[in-house]
Design an enzyme around this catalytic site. Structure first.
Site, PDB file in Angstrom:
ATOM      1  N   ASP A   8     112.841 -58.854  18.663  1.00 28.25           N
ATOM      2  CA  ASP A   8     113.637 -58.852  19.879  1.00 28.25           C
ATOM      3  C   ASP A   8     113.432 -57.476  20.516  1.00 28.25           C
ATOM      4  O   ASP A   8     113.046 -56.525  19.831  1.00 28.25           O
ATOM      5  CB  ASP A   8     115.109 -59.090  19.526  1.00 28.25           C
ATOM      6  N   ASP A  10     115.610 -55.631  23.479  1.00 26.65           N
ATOM      7  CA  ASP A  10     116.781 -54.821  23.825  1.00 26.65           C
ATOM      8  C   ASP A  10     117.792 -54.843  22.682  1.00 26.65           C
ATOM      9  O   ASP A  10     118.230 -55.903  22.245  1.00 26.65           O
ATOM     10  CB  ASP A  10     117.415 -55.340  25.116  1.00 26.65           C
ATOM     11  N   ASN A  51     114.726 -62.490  25.491  1.00 29.80           N
ATOM     12  CA  ASN A  51     115.416 -63.115  26.622  1.00 29.80           C
ATOM     13  C   ASN A  51     115.571 -62.059  27.706  1.00 29.80           C
ATOM     14  O   ASN A  51     116.010 -60.946  27.420  1.00 29.80           O
ATOM     15  CB  ASN A  51     116.809 -63.606  26.214  1.00 29.80           C
TER      16      ASN A  51
END
Length: 183
Positions: A8, A10, A51
């Site tokens: 991932d 952030d 995302n």
């Protein structure tokens, strides 16, 4: 086909300042490069799966995302870390897409484009949705880093899915993966 560490972005690799998208906001979290270098030395390859609903919400465009991503990849490369691929979901949470984590679409794209063997791969993230995506895709495991989100009672140790652990940072996640065996 090979095992990957899906990362991932952030809150896992870089400081999450709330929809970071300007290259000058790119700040690697402590120990990230060192942990990734240790994993790479053991044969692991890396892909980013993130995302980015700030795009779908109109906070910034794909060009801003790509500029931030170029900076991140350059920062990692300068520290001896190569990222094989980057995959992002630009959609809002209510879009119902197949790529927004916890859906496994980004991991399926990485499998198709990079030849990743999901059953040999891990995901390191900071939110339960990251772990859920890994489990739904059939990854070997998932590790969450950092403090649990304040609003999430679902992130208590007893509420995390079987095999998912939360550790303080990426170097601690790397140590767990290295203890589990090779790529």
């Amino acid at each position: 086909m090979s095992g990957y560490i899906f990362l991932d972005r952030d809150g896992t690799l870089v400081r999450d300042t709330g929809y970071p998208h300007r290259p000058e906001e790119c700040e690697l979290l402590p120990g990230v490069a060192e942990g990734l270098r240790q994993l790479a030395a053991a044969g692991w390859r890396f892909a980013i799966v993130t995302n980015q609903s700030g795009i779908g919400r109109g906070y910034f465009g794909e060009s801003a995302y790509r500029a931030f991503q170029r900076r991140l990849l350059a920062e990692l490369a300068a520290r001896g870390v190569e990222i094989a691929g980057s995959f992002f979901c630009p959609h809002r949470p209510d879009a119902g897409c197949a790529c927004r984590k916890p859906a496994p679409g980004l991991l399926y794209r990485a499998r198709a484009q990079l030849g990743a063997t999901l059953g040999r791969s891990w995901l390191i993230g900071d939110r339960p949705a990251d772990a859920e995506a890994a489990l739904r895709a059939g990854c070997r495991g998932a590790i969450l880093v950092g403090a649990p989100p304040a609003q999430s009672g679902a992130d208590s140790p007893q509420a995390l899915p079987d095999g998912v652990r939360r550790v303080r940072d990426l170097p601690a996640a790397a140590a767990l993966i290295l203890q589990s065996g090779g790529a």
